[in-house]
Design an enzyme around this catalytic site. Structure first.
Site, PDB file in Angstrom:
ATOM      1  N   ASP A   1     -70.884-111.828 -48.329  1.00  0.00           N
ATOM      2  CA  ASP A   1     -71.047-110.599 -49.108  1.00  0.00           C
ATOM      3  C   ASP A   1     -70.223-110.726 -50.390  1.00  0.00           C
ATOM      4  O   ASP A   1     -69.715-111.813 -50.712  1.00  0.00           O
ATOM      5  CB  ASP A   1     -70.696-109.354 -48.269  1.00  0.00           C
ATOM      6  CG  ASP A   1     -69.189-109.188 -48.046  1.00  0.00           C
ATOM      7  OD1 ASP A   1     -68.416-110.108 -48.410  1.00  0.00           O
ATOM      8  OD2 ASP A   1     -68.783-108.140 -47.501  1.00  0.00           O
TER       9      ASP A   1
ATOM     10  N   CYS B   1     -66.883-112.956 -45.517  1.00  0.00           N
ATOM     11  CA  CYS B   1     -66.728-111.639 -46.136  1.00  0.00           C
ATOM     12  C   CYS B   1     -65.250-111.480 -46.474  1.00  0.00           C
ATOM     13  O   CYS B   1     -64.532-112.476 -46.567  1.00  0.00           O
ATOM     14  CB  CYS B   1     -67.275-110.520 -45.246  1.00  0.00           C
ATOM     15  SG  CYS B   1     -66.475-110.289 -43.657  1.00  0.00           S
TER      16      CYS B   1
ATOM     17  N   HIS C   1     -64.086-124.952 -26.093  1.00  0.00           N
ATOM     18  CA  HIS C   1     -64.169-124.102 -24.900  1.00  0.00           C
ATOM     19  C   HIS C   1     -65.299-123.084 -24.954  1.00  0.00           C
ATOM     20  O   HIS C   1     -65.790-122.664 -23.914  1.00  0.00           O
ATOM     21  CB  HIS C   1     -62.851-123.343 -24.702  1.00  0.00           C
ATOM     22  CG  HIS C   1     -61.742-124.212 -24.186  1.00  0.00           C
ATOM     23  ND1 HIS C   1     -60.590-123.699 -23.632  1.00  0.00           N
ATOM     24  CD2 HIS C   1     -61.610-125.562 -24.143  1.00  0.00           C
ATOM     25  CE1 HIS C   1     -59.794-124.706 -23.263  1.00  0.00           C
ATOM     26  NE2 HIS C   1     -60.380-125.845 -23.579  1.00  0.00           N
TER      27      HIS C   1
ATOM     28  N   THR D   1     -62.779-110.109 -44.731  1.00  0.00           N
ATOM     29  CA  THR D   1     -61.937-110.426 -43.573  1.00  0.00           C
ATOM     30  C   THR D   1     -62.582-111.366 -42.570  1.00  0.00           C
ATOM     31  O   THR D   1     -61.891-111.910 -41.704  1.00  0.00           O
ATOM     32  CB  THR D   1     -61.617-109.129 -42.803  1.00  0.00           C
ATOM     33  OG1 THR D   1     -62.860-108.550 -42.380  1.00  0.00           O
ATOM     34  CG2 THR D   1     -60.842-108.143 -43.664  1.00  0.00           C
TER      35      THR D   1
ATOM     36  N   HIS E   1     -66.266-124.991 -18.500  1.00  0.00           N
ATOM     37  CA  HIS E   1     -66.556-124.389 -19.808  1.00  0.00           C
ATOM     38  C   HIS E   1     -68.055-124.134 -19.975  1.00  0.00           C
ATOM     39  O   HIS E   1     -68.455-123.083 -20.488  1.00  0.00           O
ATOM     40  CB  HIS E   1     -66.033-125.291 -20.931  1.00  0.00           C
ATOM     41  CG  HIS E   1     -64.549-125.426 -20.917  1.00  0.00           C
ATOM     42  ND1 HIS E   1     -63.709-124.341 -20.881  1.00  0.00           N
ATOM     43  CD2 HIS E   1     -63.749-126.531 -20.893  1.00  0.00           C
ATOM     44  CE1 HIS E   1     -62.457-124.751 -20.848  1.00  0.00           C
ATOM     45  NE2 HIS E   1     -62.454-126.079 -20.846  1.00  0.00           N
TER      46      HIS E   1
HETATM   47  C1  RB5 Z   1     -65.993-105.338 -48.290  1.00  0.00           C
HETATM   48  O1  RB5 Z   1     -65.118-104.541 -49.002  1.00  0.00           O
HETATM   49  C2  RB5 Z   1     -65.394-105.665 -46.914  1.00  0.00           C
HETATM   50  O2  RB5 Z   1     -65.379-104.518 -46.114  1.00  0.00           O
HETATM   51  C3  RB5 Z   1     -66.180-106.776 -46.240  1.00  0.00           C
HETATM   52  O3  RB5 Z   1     -66.189-107.889 -47.074  1.00  0.00           O
HETATM   53  C4  RB5 Z   1     -65.661-107.279 -44.908  1.00  0.00           C
HETATM   54  O4  RB5 Z   1     -64.301-107.541 -44.971  1.00  0.00           O
HETATM   55  C5  RB5 Z   1     -66.051-106.511 -43.736  1.00  0.00           C
HETATM   56  O5  RB5 Z   1     -65.716-106.834 -42.584  1.00  0.00           O
END
Ligand code: RB5
Length: 143
Positions: A8, A65, A98, A67, A134
């Site tokens: 994203d 993204c 695993h 995070t 596993h």
């Molecule tokens: C975008 O601001 C952010 O929410 C997205 O990139 C991501 O971290 C969502 O999990």
């Protein structure tokens, strides 16, 4: 390896860097976007990649993204997808050996490009364990 990659607006820079490195390393890489800071919805990209891995069009998927969290949540809604959000190489290694993870998610706002590339390289290079315990546990993930 056939790899499908997407991001994203929070992850498109790191996604571009990783895609280039994987192509240079000889992988067949399909980049589904996004390619700008224009805000978009991460689940739209996560679902595209998850479907393409679940139906075995690609061997592995990579999603970036801010995070890595939202991408992993959305991708894991798909049967047959085992997505892991990694910020360290230990998790990258064991998510493969695993758990036979087939989608890797990364947070551009969490890991720097050097660590991210190490995570990707190790994650792609580590085989799933053939140890019966596993294999049995992975088979139970989809219920
Ligand atoms: C975008 O601001 C952010 O929410 C997205 O990139 C991501 O971290 C969502 O999990």
């Amino acid at each position: 390896m056939r790899i499908v990659i997407a991001a994203d607006h929070g992850g498109f820079r790191l996604k571009g860097t990783i895609a280039k490195a994987l192509q240079a390393a000889g992988h067949e890489v399909t980049d589904l976007g996004a390619s700008s800071a224009e805000p978009i919805d991460y689940p739209d990209y996560a679902h595209q990649v998850a479907r393409a891995v679940a139906d075995r069009t690609y061997d592995r998927g990579i999603l970036v993204c801010g995070t890595g969290v939202g991408m992993a949540m959305a991708a894991n809604r798909h049967a047959g997808v085992r997505a892991v959000n990694c910020s360290d190489t230990f998790t990258a290694r064991f998510s493969r050996s695993h758990n036979d993870a087939n989608v890797l998610t990364l947070g551009e706002r969490v890991v720097g490009p050097g660590l991210a590339q190490d995570i990707v390289d190790l994650w792609l290079a580590t085989p799933a364990s053939l140890d019966e315990r596993h294999v049995k546990r992975v088979a139970k993930i989809d219920g």
